[in-house]
Enzyme design. Sequence first.
Site, PDB file in Angstrom:
ATOM      1  N   ASP A  24       0.814  -1.207   0.000  1.00  0.00           N
ATOM      2  CA  ASP A  24       0.000   0.000   0.000  1.00  0.00           C
ATOM      3  C   ASP A  24       0.854   1.266   0.000  1.00  0.00           C
ATOM      4  O   ASP A  24       1.929   1.305   0.591  1.00  0.00           O
ATOM      5  CB  ASP A  24      -0.920   0.031   1.225  1.00  0.00           C
ATOM      6  CG  ASP A  24      -1.959  -1.074   1.194  1.00  0.00           C
ATOM      7  OD1 ASP A  24      -2.253  -1.570   0.101  1.00  0.00           O
ATOM      8  OD2 ASP A  24      -2.472  -1.424   2.277  1.00  0.00           O
ATOM      9  N   LYS A  25       0.312   2.317  -0.605  1.00  0.00           N
ATOM     10  CA  LYS A  25       1.002   3.613  -0.667  1.00  0.00           C
ATOM     11  C   LYS A  25       1.327   4.126   0.728  1.00  0.00           C
ATOM     12  O   LYS A  25       2.380   4.726   0.955  1.00  0.00           O
ATOM     13  CB  LYS A  25       0.145   4.622  -1.423  1.00  0.00           C
ATOM     14  CG  LYS A  25       0.809   5.968  -1.648  1.00  0.00           C
ATOM     15  CD  LYS A  25      -0.080   6.881  -2.472  1.00  0.00           C
ATOM     16  CE  LYS A  25       0.583   8.222  -2.729  1.00  0.00           C
ATOM     17  NZ  LYS A  25      -0.278   9.118  -3.553  1.00  0.00           N
TER      18      LYS A  25
END
Length: 240
Positions: free
Chosen positions: A101-102
């Site tokens: 995930d970012k």
Amino acid sequence: METRLNKYLSEVGYCSRREADRLIAQNRITVNGDVPPLGLKVSEDDIILVDGKNIKKEQELIYLALYKPVGITSTTDRSDPTNIIDFMSYPKRIFHIGRLDKDSEGLILMTNDGNIVNKILRANNNHEKEYIVKVDQKITKEFVKEMSHGVNILDTMTKPCHIKQITDKTFSIVLTEGLNRQIRRMCSALDYKVVSLKRVRIMNIKLDMPKGKYRHLTKEELVELNKQLASSSKTEEASR
């Protein structure tokens, strides 16, 4: 010998099959001057262009371990200013194995070997991934018990996993599945919020470089990685 276009792009080390399907759907690929349909079979004799550039087979297989910082997106889409490819600025064409995930940090593997990507991403292979997670409140024995036994998210019960408390608000977790934002959703289902999340291991590969830096996998790591992949593939075949 002919093979499907998405598989061909994966095998020559251009991108994953999923990414290839996306490029085909966006009409960014031509085969012998024509925009191909999904499922088209190609051979070495065909002229395959992506964004007007000729695809040539990489001679050297590349395997990298990157410490992805928060804010970098696991995508090869160069229109995204936070894409992982521009962040690394690696001189040769590579793509990521799986996602992180970012808003998470830690270990992510990069390669130009489409075959190893497909093996690692195979859902039934039960490959271990280890994370260090900090939450917003004190961890209880009940929290550890429920997390380890399985939590109901995304209309499914997560697989049992190994949880170890590190501090009053930090724990390690080893997963063998990769549901969308799984750890964050598991914690949320138990009324906890993730403050920080770091992946520290993928199978036998450990996070041991500074944030934002990458290194090549060692020969020993590759031998063990392929051994584990071969073993899990046999297990999958036996279960069919």
